[in-house]
Design a protein around this motif. Structure first.
Motif, PDB file in Angstrom:
ATOM      1  N   THR A  79       0.832  -1.198   0.000  1.00  0.00           N
ATOM      2  CA  THR A  79       0.000   0.000   0.000  1.00  0.00           C
ATOM      3  C   THR A  79       0.870   1.253   0.000  1.00  0.00           C
ATOM      4  O   THR A  79       1.853   1.352   0.743  1.00  0.00           O
ATOM      5  CB  THR A  79      -0.923  -0.006   1.225  1.00  0.00           C
ATOM      6  OG1 THR A  79      -1.784  -1.143   1.157  1.00  0.00           O
ATOM      7  CG2 THR A  79      -1.752   1.257   1.281  1.00  0.00           C
ATOM      8  N   VAL A  80       0.471   2.213  -0.852  1.00  0.00           N
ATOM      9  CA  VAL A  80       1.183   3.487  -0.945  1.00  0.00           C
ATOM     10  C   VAL A  80       0.311   4.632  -0.425  1.00  0.00           C
ATOM     11  O   VAL A  80       0.734   5.438   0.398  1.00  0.00           O
ATOM     12  CB  VAL A  80       1.615   3.768  -2.405  1.00  0.00           C
ATOM     13  CG1 VAL A  80       2.275   5.149  -2.503  1.00  0.00           C
ATOM     14  CG2 VAL A  80       2.550   2.687  -2.904  1.00  0.00           C
ATOM     15  N   ASP A  81      -0.945   4.692  -0.912  1.00  0.00           N
ATOM     16  CA  ASP A  81      -1.860   5.757  -0.507  1.00  0.00           C
ATOM     17  C   ASP A  81      -2.920   5.178   0.440  1.00  0.00           C
ATOM     18  O   ASP A  81      -3.505   4.115   0.159  1.00  0.00           O
ATOM     19  CB  ASP A  81      -2.548   6.360  -1.728  1.00  0.00           C
ATOM     20  CG  ASP A  81      -1.548   7.012  -2.684  1.00  0.00           C
ATOM     21  OD1 ASP A  81      -0.560   7.571  -2.176  1.00  0.00           O
ATOM     22  OD2 ASP A  81      -1.759   6.947  -3.906  1.00  0.00           O
ATOM     23  N   VAL A  82      -3.178   5.865   1.540  1.00  0.00           N
ATOM     24  CA  VAL A  82      -4.159   5.378   2.514  1.00  0.00           C
ATOM     25  C   VAL A  82      -5.219   6.444   2.753  1.00  0.00           C
ATOM     26  O   VAL A  82      -4.953   7.654   2.598  1.00  0.00           O
ATOM     27  CB  VAL A  82      -3.497   5.001   3.853  1.00  0.00           C
ATOM     28  CG1 VAL A  82      -2.555   3.829   3.684  1.00  0.00           C
ATOM     29  CG2 VAL A  82      -2.773   6.194   4.464  1.00  0.00           C
ATOM     30  N   LEU A  83      -6.399   5.994   3.111  1.00  0.00           N
ATOM     31  CA  LEU A  83      -7.501   6.866   3.508  1.00  0.00           C
ATOM     32  C   LEU A  83      -7.825   6.559   4.970  1.00  0.00           C
ATOM     33  O   LEU A  83      -8.206   5.434   5.302  1.00  0.00           O
ATOM     34  CB  LEU A  83      -8.734   6.627   2.632  1.00  0.00           C
ATOM     35  CG  LEU A  83      -9.980   7.427   2.997  1.00  0.00           C
ATOM     36  CD1 LEU A  83      -9.734   8.920   2.828  1.00  0.00           C
ATOM     37  CD2 LEU A  83     -11.178   6.994   2.159  1.00  0.00           C
ATOM     38  N   VAL A  84      -7.652   7.531   5.858  1.00  0.00           N
ATOM     39  CA  VAL A  84      -7.864   7.343   7.292  1.00  0.00           C
ATOM     40  C   VAL A  84      -9.286   7.807   7.648  1.00  0.00           C
ATOM     41  O   VAL A  84      -9.679   8.930   7.302  1.00  0.00           O
ATOM     42  CB  VAL A  84      -6.828   8.113   8.119  1.00  0.00           C
ATOM     43  CG1 VAL A  84      -7.010   7.815   9.606  1.00  0.00           C
ATOM     44  CG2 VAL A  84      -5.416   7.771   7.665  1.00  0.00           C
ATOM     45  N   ALA A 129      -0.743  12.779  11.804  1.00  0.00           N
ATOM     46  CA  ALA A 129       0.569  13.298  12.208  1.00  0.00           C
ATOM     47  C   ALA A 129       1.561  12.165  12.438  1.00  0.00           C
ATOM     48  O   ALA A 129       2.747  12.256  12.043  1.00  0.00           O
ATOM     49  CB  ALA A 129       0.419  14.148  13.462  1.00  0.00           C
ATOM     50  N   LEU A 130       1.155  11.091  13.052  1.00  0.00           N
ATOM     51  CA  LEU A 130       2.053   9.961  13.295  1.00  0.00           C
ATOM     52  C   LEU A 130       2.459   9.278  11.995  1.00  0.00           C
ATOM     53  O   LEU A 130       3.609   8.838  11.829  1.00  0.00           O
ATOM     54  CB  LEU A 130       1.387   8.958  14.243  1.00  0.00           C
ATOM     55  CG  LEU A 130       1.239   9.412  15.696  1.00  0.00           C
ATOM     56  CD1 LEU A 130       0.378   8.417  16.479  1.00  0.00           C
ATOM     57  CD2 LEU A 130       2.611   9.557  16.360  1.00  0.00           C
ATOM     58  N   ILE A 131       1.506   9.161  11.056  1.00  0.00           N
ATOM     59  CA  ILE A 131       1.842   8.537   9.760  1.00  0.00           C
ATOM     60  C   ILE A 131       2.882   9.374   9.030  1.00  0.00           C
ATOM     61  O   ILE A 131       3.862   8.843   8.469  1.00  0.00           O
ATOM     62  CB  ILE A 131       0.564   8.367   8.919  1.00  0.00           C
ATOM     63  CG1 ILE A 131      -0.359   7.322   9.566  1.00  0.00           C
ATOM     64  CG2 ILE A 131       0.912   7.956   7.489  1.00  0.00           C
ATOM     65  CD1 ILE A 131      -1.707   7.197   8.882  1.00  0.00           C
ATOM     66  N   GLY A 135       6.160   7.557   8.544  1.00  0.00           N
ATOM     67  CA  GLY A 135       6.062   6.957   7.218  1.00  0.00           C
ATOM     68  C   GLY A 135       6.322   7.914   6.092  1.00  0.00           C
ATOM     69  O   GLY A 135       6.469   7.492   4.936  1.00  0.00           O
ATOM     70  N   GLY A 136       6.341   9.213   6.396  1.00  0.00           N
ATOM     71  CA  GLY A 136       6.544  10.196   5.350  1.00  0.00           C
ATOM     72  C   GLY A 136       5.272  10.411   4.541  1.00  0.00           C
ATOM     73  O   GLY A 136       4.193   9.955   4.884  1.00  0.00           O
ATOM     74  N   GLY A 137       5.412  11.141   3.443  1.00  0.00           N
ATOM     75  CA  GLY A 137       4.274  11.379   2.575  1.00  0.00           C
ATOM     76  C   GLY A 137       3.697  12.753   2.769  1.00  0.00           C
ATOM     77  O   GLY A 137       4.273  13.630   3.441  1.00  0.00           O
TER      78      GLY A 137
END
Length: 544
Positions: A79-84, A129-131, A135-137
């Protein structure tokens, strides 16, 4: 996944992360459609219904709202893009959905118990904020659907309530410190409830919080103040006292008390004026307990039949309880019933065996009525209930309308239907029909005795066979109410020189003077009055 798990345990704020590349179109929160399926992160397939809330894209459900995400849109190592997603769900709906689908998850555990509404947006901000930190991005703009509920509320803070509600003494400053440490904001006399405490709903809850933290072990036992005498006054009602007196009277006569079911079968209920839909029970505990009893006699007769089947043939049974003439409140009355089956006396050297007869039931009924304080003179008539023998029963009334009791021999068809070997005699009494005593005191009235010699005179009257002896008694008693203290029958004769269709009834009349010894002239006057009164009332003639 590490971020969402961390925030779930740190803030009690469950979140869900979708793989954005595996979603089609935008996400919609909606009820599931009947028959929709979702393969969840636990690898199981669930069949959904409109009772379940889901988060869906254009292809269908991608997450079971507030419980578990879908496997097809879950995050993987690629996974590269996530939706929280951060949401606030109805606790009741979450609990119901979890029970129906049998899913246990950390998210369900917290949502069904209630999460802090104020952390919906804050939890999302911390997760992003933690991601970004680990994890960057780059984060996109936030998308908001709906509005955060307003949970602001405040209740009056009264330090004195701790004493009146719990019985604990604690300084006001200490109470304020405890509430503020728990997240409450105290402003003057008002305590503002924090958003994460949905269970605080009033002043009493504030007191409970203080007492809980201060520890209930600090309570000291204090006896309640005595507001009355050490021994309370009696609380039994008049009807309850009468019922207790009836039980004692029946037991003293020699009856054995029975406690039978208030439910009977429809056949027995119909025999005693019940049955049908009025007394039917919707969900009976057994097929033969389908109706409310209209009388105590069916239960007593069933008990007698069971005893007879085991060899106990001579029985004296009674019960005092409620009977029902309908299923609505108020359609019931208290009844006392006695049943005599078998022999009154065994055979022996003094005579042959004697079965119970209707006069035994009448005598026992009169004894119970006397114990309950009933008037000594009652009217006696026929036309009783249809379960009595038509020629061997009576109805005791107070005046022409108020029925106090019935007694007599049970009809043979009733005994046959209930498998009772007869004959059997019984009585039923309704204590509530008795008038209230004139005196409210519990002491007995003064015994009044005449100091002058009583006189008894015997009379024998010839009457038609159809004339009841009770009619002669009433007529004789009314000849002179001031002098006549009592009248009783001591002989009934038929045959001999008497005309066919007639009988001789012999009475003893007891005279008790109050003012002086009776002279022969006074006795003769009363005798003539008795003869005249009986003759006019019954058509009797004095037997020569």
């Amino acid at each position: 996944m590490d971020v969402t798990n961390y925030l779930t345990h740190d803030l009690a704020r469950p979140l869900h992360v979708f793989d954005a590349a595996r979603l089609t179109g935008g996400l919609t929160v909606r009820p599931a459609r009947e028959g929709e399926r979702l393969r969840a992160l636990d690898g199981k397939d669930y069949v959904l219904s409109p009772r379940h809330m889901v988060i869906a894209d254009e292809t269908g459900p991608q997450s079971l709202a507030g419980i578990m995400g879908g496997l097809d849109s879950g995050v993987t190592e690629g996974t590269v893009d996530v939706l929280v997603e951060s949401a606030l769900w109805d606790p009741v709906r979450i609990a119901r959905t979890g029970r129906e689908l049998r899913i246990l998850s950390d998210a369900r555990y917290r949502f069904e118990r209630g999460v802090d509404p104020a952390l919906t947006r804050e939890g999302l901000d911390r997760a992003v904020a933690l991601i970004l930190e680990y994890g960057g991005g780059q984060a996109t703009a936030m998308s908001v659907a709906g509005a955060e509920p307003d949970t602001a509320r405040a209740y009056r803070f009264d330090p004195a309530r701790l004493r009146t509600l719990v019985g604990m003494d604690l300084p006001e400053a200490e109470q304020r410190r405890i509430l503020e440490a728990l997240g409450f904001r105290i402003e003057g006399e008002m305590a503002h409830v924090p958003s994460w405490r949905p269970d605080i709903l009033g002043e009493a809850d504030l007191v409970e919080e203080v007492a809980r933290v201060a520890s209930l072990s600090r309570l000291e036992g204090v006896p309640l103040p005595r507001r009355g005498p050490a021994i309370p006054r009696p609380v039994l009602t008049r009807d309850q006292r009468r019922l207790s007196a009836a039980r004692r009277a029946m037991a003293s006569i020699g009856y054995d008390e029975c406690v039978t079911y208030a439910f009977i079968d429809e056949t027995a209920a119909a025999l005693f004026g019940g049955g049908g839909d009025r007394g039917r029970i919707d969900n009976p505990i057994a097929a033969d307990l389908s109706h409310l009893r209209p009388s105590l006699l069916p239960g007593l007769l069933r008990a007698a039949a069971r005893n007879q089947a085991r060899g106990f043939m001579d029985l004296a049974l009674f019960e005092a309880s409620e009977t029902f003439h309908g299923a609505e409140p108020g359609e019931q009355r208290t009844e006392v019933a006695g049943l005599l089956v078998g022999r009154a006396a065994q055979k022996g050297v003094h005579g042959a065996a004697r079965p119970w007869d209707v006069f035994d039931a009448k005598g026992d009924l009169e004894a119970v009525l006397a114990a309950l304080g009933a008037p000594s003179r009652l009217m006696l008539r026929r036309e009783g209930s249809p379960w009595w023998h038509p020629g061997r029963h009576g109805v005791m009334t107070l005046g022409p309308k108020v029925v106090l009791a019935e007694f007599g021999e049970i009809h043979p068809r009733i005994l046959q239907a209930l498998d009772v070997k007869g004959p059997a005699v019984a009585f039923t009494l309704w204590p509530a029909a008795l008038p209230a005593p004139r005196s409210a005191g519990r002491t007995r009235p003064r015994l009044e005795m005449s100091e002058f010699q009583p006189v008894e005179r015997d009379f024998a009257f010839v009457v038609d066979e159809g004339v009841e002896a009770q009619a002669l008694l009433r007529a004789a008693e009314g000849a002179d109410k001031a002098l006549i203290a009592g009248v009783r029958i001591f002989d009934v004769f038929r045959g001999g020189t008497l005309p066919a269709g007639s009988k001789s009834v012999a009475l003893t009349v007891r005279l008790e003077p109050k003012d002086g010894t009776l002279t022969e002239a006074e006795i003769a006057r009363v005798a003539e009055a008795v003869i005249e009164k009986v003759s006019r009332a019954t058509g009797a003639r004095l037997r020569s």
